[in-house]
Each structure stands twice: as structure tokens, then as C-alpha cells.
Design a protein around this motif. Structure first.
Motif, mmCIF file in Angstrom:
data_model
loop_
_atom_site.group_PDB
_atom_site.id
_atom_site.type_symbol
_atom_site.label_atom_id
_atom_site.label_comp_id
_atom_site.label_asym_id
_atom_site.label_seq_id
_atom_site.Cartn_x
_atom_site.Cartn_y
_atom_site.Cartn_z
ATOM 1 N N LEU A 71 0.801 -1.058 -0.130
ATOM 2 C CA LEU A 71 -0.064 0.209 0.146
ATOM 3 C C LEU A 71 0.918 1.240 0.066
ATOM 4 N N VAL A 81 -2.951 0.960 -4.212
ATOM 5 C CA VAL A 81 -2.307 -0.279 -4.180
ATOM 6 C C VAL A 81 -1.018 0.133 -4.981
ATOM 7 N N VAL A 102 -7.737 2.464 -2.334
ATOM 8 C CA VAL A 102 -8.229 1.577 -1.244
ATOM 9 C C VAL A 102 -9.022 2.254 -0.338
ATOM 10 N N ILE A 105 -10.327 -1.590 4.579
ATOM 11 C CA ILE A 105 -9.819 -2.885 4.726
ATOM 12 C C ILE A 105 -10.525 -3.625 6.100
#
Length: 118
Positions: A71, A81, A102, A105
Motif C-alpha cells: 500500500l 495499491v 483503497v 480494509i
């Protein structure tokens, strides 16, 4: 005396016949053992070939440790990413590409102040 010789010859014949029968039984046992050994070796060779195939399949799978991506965070706190690692789940799945943004998560929002928490 002829009768004794005849009787002795018959006894010798019976004894040699019994010995021949025993030899035949031993030969049959050896043949059976040889067949079983050959069958066991064939089964073992088949098992080894199958295990080799399974190992090849296993080693082609992505690594079970991590998903294989890095990341990156830009100056605005946007998480993207970075590099996708070869032979890992992220690359193999095709679900993510380098440069994708992103958003979360494990259902936790990322970016900005939350970057260290993820």
C-alpha cells in the motif's frame, strides 16, 4: 523279496510325490508373493506420482501468508495499491490492480488519520 522291493519302490515314489507336492506349494507361495510385491510396487509408484502432482498444484497456489500487495499513501492521505507481488493472491485473483484506491480494509475506512490504524 520282490514284494519288499515293490513296497520300497512305492514308498519312495510316495515320498518323492509328497516332496514334489510341497515344492509345488512353495513355488505357488513364491509366485503369489511376487505378484503381491509387484502389485504393491505399482500402487506405491501410482501414489508417488499422485503426490507429486498434488505438490505441483500446491506450489502453484498463491502464498497463504498475506495477499501480496503493498500500500502507498500520497500527500493527501489517499491509500493506493502499490506493487503486486508475483504468485500471490492479489495478483492471481485479478481483483485489484496497481494504482487502485483503497477505501477500506476489513470494513474499516482507510486514509487520512486512519492510515496508522489499518
Amino acid at each position: 523279496e520282490i514284494f519288499e522291493k515293490l513296497h520300497s519302490a512305492q514308498a519312495a515314489f510316495a515320498k518323492s510325490s509328497a516332496h514334489e507336492d510341497e515344492l509345488q506349494r512353495e513355488l505357488k507361495l513364491l509366485q503369489t508373493h511376487s505378484t503381491l510385491t509387484h502389485t504393491s510396487l505399482d500402487a506405491a509408484e501410482t501414489m508417488v506420482a499422485t503426490l507429486k502432482e498434488e505438490l505441483i498444484k500446491f506450489y502453484k497456489l498463491p502464498s497463504p501468508c498475506g495477499v501480496g500487495l503493498e500500500l502507498e499513501v500520497d500527500m493527501r492521505g489517499t491509500v493506493r495499491v502499490g506493487t503486486l507481488q508475483p504468485r500471490m493472491a492479489a495478483l492471481a485473483s485479478g481483483a485489484v490492480s496497481e494504482g487502485d484506491i483503497v477505501l477500506s480494509i476489513d470494513k474499516s475506512k482507510v486514509g487520512g488519520d486512519n492510515i496508522d490504524a489499518s
